[in-house]
Motif scaffolding. Structure first.
Motif, short mmCIF file in Angstrom:
data_model
loop_
_atom_site.label_atom_id
_atom_site.label_comp_id
_atom_site.label_asym_id
_atom_site.label_seq_id
_atom_site.Cartn_x
_atom_site.Cartn_y
_atom_site.Cartn_z
N ASN A 1 0.86 -1.18 0.00
CA ASN A 1 0.00 0.00 0.00
C ASN A 1 0.89 1.22 0.00
O ASN A 1 1.56 1.52 0.98
N ILE A 2 0.91 1.91 -1.12
CA ILE A 2 1.85 3.00 -1.34
C ILE A 2 1.61 4.18 -0.40
O ILE A 2 2.48 5.03 -0.22
N CYS A 3 0.45 4.26 0.22
CA CYS A 3 0.12 5.37 1.12
C CYS A 3 0.47 5.09 2.58
O CYS A 3 0.37 5.99 3.42
N PHE A 4 0.86 3.87 2.88
CA PHE A 4 1.12 3.50 4.28
C PHE A 4 2.48 2.83 4.40
O PHE A 4 2.59 1.63 4.64
N GLN A 5 3.54 3.61 4.21
CA GLN A 5 4.90 3.11 4.34
C GLN A 5 5.61 3.81 5.49
O GLN A 5 5.17 4.85 5.98
N ASP A 6 6.73 3.25 5.90
CA ASP A 6 7.53 3.90 6.94
C ASP A 6 8.12 5.20 6.40
O ASP A 6 8.33 5.36 5.20
N GLU A 7 8.42 6.09 7.31
CA GLU A 7 8.97 7.39 6.93
C GLU A 7 10.23 7.25 6.09
O GLU A 7 10.46 7.99 5.13
N ALA A 8 11.05 6.25 6.43
CA ALA A 8 12.31 6.06 5.71
C ALA A 8 12.08 5.76 4.23
O ALA A 8 12.90 6.13 3.39
N VAL A 9 10.98 5.11 3.92
CA VAL A 9 10.68 4.79 2.51
C VAL A 9 10.44 6.05 1.72
O VAL A 9 10.98 6.24 0.62
N TYR A 10 9.64 6.96 2.26
CA TYR A 10 9.33 8.20 1.55
C TYR A 10 10.56 9.10 1.43
O TYR A 10 10.69 9.86 0.47
N GLN A 11 11.46 9.01 2.37
CA GLN A 11 12.64 9.86 2.35
C GLN A 11 13.66 9.43 1.30
O GLN A 11 14.60 10.16 1.01
N ARG A 12 13.48 8.25 0.74
CA ARG A 12 14.42 7.78 -0.29
C ARG A 12 14.20 8.47 -1.63
O ARG A 12 15.04 8.40 -2.51
N PHE A 13 13.05 9.11 -1.79
CA PHE A 13 12.72 9.70 -3.08
C PHE A 13 12.53 11.21 -2.94
O PHE A 13 12.14 11.71 -1.90
N ASP A 14 12.82 11.89 -4.03
CA ASP A 14 12.56 13.33 -4.09
C ASP A 14 11.20 13.54 -4.75
O ASP A 14 11.03 13.28 -5.94
N LEU B 1 6.01 14.61 4.41
CA LEU B 1 7.20 13.92 3.93
C LEU B 1 7.42 14.15 2.45
O LEU B 1 8.54 13.96 1.94
N LEU B 2 6.36 14.56 1.74
CA LEU B 2 6.48 14.86 0.31
C LEU B 2 6.99 16.28 0.07
O LEU B 2 7.21 16.66 -1.08
N GLY B 3 7.14 17.05 1.15
CA GLY B 3 7.67 18.39 1.00
C GLY B 3 6.66 19.50 1.20
O GLY B 3 6.99 20.68 1.01
N PHE B 4 5.43 19.16 1.62
CA PHE B 4 4.41 20.20 1.83
C PHE B 4 4.53 20.77 3.23
O PHE B 4 4.63 20.04 4.22
N ASN B 5 4.49 22.08 3.30
CA ASN B 5 4.63 22.77 4.58
C ASN B 5 3.32 22.89 5.33
O ASN B 5 3.28 22.78 6.56
N ASP B 6 2.22 23.14 4.59
CA ASP B 6 0.92 23.34 5.23
C ASP B 6 -0.13 22.50 4.50
O ASP B 6 -0.12 22.39 3.26
N LEU B 7 -1.05 21.92 5.28
CA LEU B 7 -2.13 21.10 4.72
C LEU B 7 -3.46 21.75 5.05
O LEU B 7 -3.71 22.12 6.21
N TYR B 8 -4.34 21.88 4.05
CA TYR B 8 -5.66 22.45 4.25
C TYR B 8 -6.71 21.48 3.69
O TYR B 8 -6.68 21.15 2.50
N PHE B 9 -7.60 21.03 4.58
CA PHE B 9 -8.68 20.13 4.15
C PHE B 9 -9.99 20.90 4.12
O PHE B 9 -10.02 22.12 4.35
N SER B 10 -11.09 20.20 3.86
CA SER B 10 -12.36 20.88 3.61
C SER B 10 -12.78 21.80 4.75
O SER B 10 -13.25 22.93 4.53
N ASP B 11 -12.59 21.35 6.00
CA ASP B 11 -12.97 22.20 7.14
C ASP B 11 -12.15 23.49 7.17
O ASP B 11 -12.66 24.57 7.46
N ASP B 12 -10.86 23.36 6.85
CA ASP B 12 -9.98 24.54 6.84
C ASP B 12 -10.37 25.50 5.73
O ASP B 12 -10.40 26.72 5.91
#
Length: 406
Positions: A328-341, A374-385
């Protein structure tokens, strides 16, 4: 006293031991076939469809039956009641088939091993689908399995094992289950039955060819790939160095423009549909932007409702075929995401950009609150925000479960 003794004998095993052992094995296999048939019935929607699949792929049917018979044999020998062991096997098969049907109803794709990573969020996913009603074939399939359990109950004296025979049967059943729980053993049995455990397949093709149980099992025990000649860590470091060289800016830009990356499920270029003709361009602005900038077609391995599975590949450039089956590409350890830019990191890691993500739904699905930083986003805004930002529309901010994007 005699009556009591006779009554007690009548309730004991019936027939010689060798016959009861044969019937025990045969009954467990028949229950496995029944579970396989019931699941395929729910999947295909017709009994002729089940028969066609079984005739075209008898090895797939038998392998599926073995996978369900093994736990029936183990539990039957442990409890001494084969019919009691058949109940949880039948119930689990029906539940899996129902979940598979609902997933197909939601997004047109079959159940995959990777989907079990969303098990904790199943309620949210189901809520988006609205009213989920079991198919008409679910009930006769369930009735058929109950009938099989009833037959095992009525014939329990013919399959009863006691003492040493029961212990030996339990050991043999555990050995078979152990073989099927290892990649080498599974592939060996599958090879004997003509089941391909080597070829990676699209989920829909895998499901159609092998059935639900076997498609999940194939993903659980994939054939390991052999690395191509010359592929090692040094080779990949050279590749990364070359990529950095090619993407290095030739000169400092005079201005750093704002960059918008929009992913919209509801958008489609209507002019790509064949035959249809329009008096004017229905997407004039979009086509003007295409003409003024770099554009092209992005081909995704994913299909349907799995929005998280689309977002990660578009931001990383990876898809399911680049990862082991069942990942499941959305549920990996932090180290996995840090391997890619990731795409956003190409701008934010220099310190010249800040990346913000806006999502029209809430933050409950696909682990976005973990992966997006981990993908490089500083701020997240969802529907409530977003609703707190004072955005107003005449037709309302919401369209169904999501904020409107049109």
């Amino acid at each position: 006293m005699k009556r009591h003794t006779l009554s007690k004998k009548q309730k004991g095993p019936l027939g010689p031991l060798w016959l009861r052992c044969v019937l025990f094995a045969a009954a467990g296999l028949c229950m496995g076939l029944a579970v396989a048939g019931a699941m395929q019935w729910i999947s295909t929607g017709t009994l002729p469809g089940v028969a066609e699949w079984a005739l075209d792929y008898p090895g797939h049917l038998l392998m599926t039956a073995l996978l369900w018979a093994a736990p029936v044999w183990v539990l039957g020998s442990l409890t001494g009641r084969l019919w009691l062991a058949a109940l949880p096997a039948g119930a689990l098969g029906l539940i899996l088939a129902l979940v598979d049907y609902f997933k197909n109803a939601i997004n047109g794709t079959p159940l995959e091993l990777a989907d079990f990573g969303l098990a904790k969020q199943a309620g949210n996913v189901a809520g988006l689908a609205g009213d989920l009603t079991p198919p008409e074939d679910f009930y006769p399939a369930a009735a058929g399995l109950l009938f099989c359990v009833l037959l095992l109950l009525l014939t329990r004296r013919l399959t009863a094992l006691e003492g040493t025979a029961r212990g030996r049967c339990c050991l043999c059943s555990l050995a078979l289950a152990g073989i099927l729980l290892t990649g080498t053993g599974t592939r060996a049995v599958g090879s004997w039955l003509g089941v391909d455990f080597y070829t990676r397949m699209d989920p829909a093709e895998n499901h159609s060819l092998h059935g639900l149980t076997l498609s999940l099992w194939r993903d659980a025990f994939p054939q390991p790939k052999t690395a191509p000649e010359g592929y090692d860590e040094d080779f990949m470091l050279d590749v990364l160095a070359r990529i950095d060289q090619l993407t290095a800016p030739r000169q400092e830009p005079e201005a750093r423009p704002n960059i918008l990356f929009i992913l919209s499920e509801s958008f489609y270029d209507l002019t790509r549909l064949p035959v249809l003709q329009y008096e004017g361009d229905p997407l004039e602005n979009f086509h003007a932007l295409e003409a003024e900038s770099v554009s092209g077609t992005f081909h995704s391995h994913y299909l349907g409702y799995g929005t998280g599975y689309l977002e990660i590949p578009m931001l990383y450039g990876l898809n399911a075929l680049d990862l082991p089956p069942g990942t499941n590409i959305c549920f990996q350890d932090e180290a996995v995401y840090q391997r890619f830019d990731a795409l956003a990191e190409q701008f934010t890691k220099s310190g010249d950009y800040t990346a913000e993500m806006f999502h029209a739904y809430d933050n409950t699905l696909y682990n976005r609150t973990v992966t997006y930083p981990l993908l490089g986003f500083n701020d997240l805004y969802f529907s409530d925000d977003i609703q707190q930002m004072g955005i107003e529309r005449a037709d309302g901010a919401y369209g169904g479960f999501y904020m409107r994007d049109g």
